[in-house]
Design a protein around this motif. Structure first.
Motif, PDB file in Angstrom:
ATOM      1  N   LEU A   1      -4.333   0.317  -6.363  1.00  0.00           N
ATOM      2  CA  LEU A   1      -5.475  -0.470  -5.870  1.00  0.00           C
ATOM      3  C   LEU A   1      -5.906   0.358  -4.552  1.00  0.00           C
TER       4      LEU A   1
ATOM      5  N   GLU B   1      -1.725  -6.569 -11.428  1.00  0.00           N
ATOM      6  CA  GLU B   1      -0.880  -5.452 -11.413  1.00  0.00           C
ATOM      7  C   GLU B   1       0.423  -6.002 -11.339  1.00  0.00           C
TER       8      GLU B   1
ATOM      9  N   VAL C   1      -4.407  -7.923  -7.654  1.00  0.00           N
ATOM     10  CA  VAL C   1      -2.923  -7.828  -7.364  1.00  0.00           C
ATOM     11  C   VAL C   1      -2.210  -8.602  -8.498  1.00  0.00           C
TER      12      VAL C   1
ATOM     13  N   TRP D   1      -9.495  -9.397  -4.118  1.00  0.00           N
ATOM     14  CA  TRP D   1      -8.426  -8.624  -4.503  1.00  0.00           C
ATOM     15  C   TRP D   1      -7.281  -9.527  -5.233  1.00  0.00           C
ATOM     16  N   THR D   2      -7.107 -10.765  -5.177  1.00  0.00           N
ATOM     17  CA  THR D   2      -6.147 -11.474  -5.607  1.00  0.00           C
ATOM     18  C   THR D   2      -5.926 -11.387  -6.990  1.00  0.00           C
TER      19      THR D   2
ATOM     20  N   ARG E   1      -2.222 -11.230   0.927  1.00  0.00           N
ATOM     21  CA  ARG E   1      -2.421 -11.573  -0.379  1.00  0.00           C
ATOM     22  C   ARG E   1      -1.076 -11.749  -0.876  1.00  0.00           C
ATOM     23  N   LEU E   2      -0.095 -10.843  -0.464  1.00  0.00           N
ATOM     24  CA  LEU E   2       1.446 -10.950  -0.952  1.00  0.00           C
ATOM     25  C   LEU E   2       2.016 -12.417  -0.254  1.00  0.00           C
TER      26      LEU E   2
ATOM     27  N   LEU F   1      -3.752  -6.801   1.813  1.00  0.00           N
ATOM     28  CA  LEU F   1      -2.724  -6.927   0.879  1.00  0.00           C
ATOM     29  C   LEU F   1      -1.522  -7.553   1.339  1.00  0.00           C
TER      30      LEU F   1
ATOM     31  N   LEU G   1       1.580  -0.851  -5.135  1.00  0.00           N
ATOM     32  CA  LEU G   1       0.396  -1.817  -5.020  1.00  0.00           C
ATOM     33  C   LEU G   1      -0.705  -1.054  -4.351  1.00  0.00           C
ATOM     34  N   ARG G   2      -0.797  -0.411  -3.260  1.00  0.00           N
ATOM     35  CA  ARG G   2      -1.699   0.413  -2.643  1.00  0.00           C
ATOM     36  C   ARG G   2      -2.113   1.482  -3.574  1.00  0.00           C
TER      37      ARG G   2
END
Lengths: 137, 137
Positions: free
Chosen positions: B70, B55, B52, B48-49, B81-82, B78, B66-67
DNA sequence: CCGCATCCGATTGGATACTG
DNA sequence: CAGTATCCAATCGGATGCGG
């Protein structure tokens, strides 16, 4: 520098990121195998993969030559990486029939196509390593 | 010390990879954290990176925005990643003091520097997806 | 010389449930 | 809204040893 980067926080269903995803195939809402980015990531992912690719970029190498150039990689992982590359058509393997059994792994044209990606990785990584000219209060 | 590559295919490559590793720092025999390629890989690795990052390339987004863009990513991932992005200085988080708590994640200049890498991933991945013009000498 | 088989600890990411 | 906490199945990669 843009301070007001985003004034349009609404829907962005029609507005496309022209530089990141030029065509429809690239616009995914999840990590799908058909996404070009995923394909490229898959090709270079896994520990040691980029190093193996770098070594093979100069020309064909045998299994042990690779091992001697990358002394810390285990036979298992190297074998896995090589199979991963060949199964994706990025490399192939030529054997000499005689004895002792000589093999040579070499990148295919598709494998050589990864070069700009490795260069981009190096350049961007170098940029991230610089002390930085960050700060945007 | 170094055995010469006897079966040198001889086309196009030098003994030293000037394009892949311009400076000494880039010449590693293992995946070391100081290698620019590893740094760049670290920045984009993890499921997912890259999505993310894509986006956030358009501008700041909140956690739930973001959710919703994605839908299949879990809150846990998430969040991870953040945090990964912010801890590396690739993104930061601005909060509004009032209620309800609004947050906005945005890429820093260093994070925006990843754009050419994402583009390279897309382009090379697209090339790998083409039916192929394989065949070789 | 060229690998594959096996065991095993560490890491990953998904699902679910809960807090400020 | 914006996350954290926990459990858990799957994968990854290192070490070792054997077979072609």
């Amino acid at each position: 520098m843009h301070s007001e980067v985003d004034a349009h926080a609404g829907h962005q269903t029609e507005t496309w990121d022209s530089s990141l995803v030029p065509d429809s195939r690239g616009r995914t809402d999840r990590p799908s195998p058909g996404c070009p980015v995923e394909v490229a990531l898959d090709a270079i992912s896994g520990r040691w993969t980029t190093l193996v690719l770098r070594e093979l970029m100069h020309g064909p190498l045998s299994f042990s030559e690779l091992r001697s150039r990358l002394p810390s990689v285990s036979a298992k992982v190297l074998s896995e990486r090589l199979h991963g590359l060949t199964s994706r058509g990025l490399a192939d393997c030529v054997r000499t029939a005689g004895f002792p059994p000589r093999t040579a792994y070499r990148l295919t044209d598709r494998g050589l196509a990864l070069r700009p990606l490795l260069i981009a990785l190096y350049e961007v990584g170098s940029e991230l390593l610089t002390p930085a000219a960050p700060s945007r209060p």
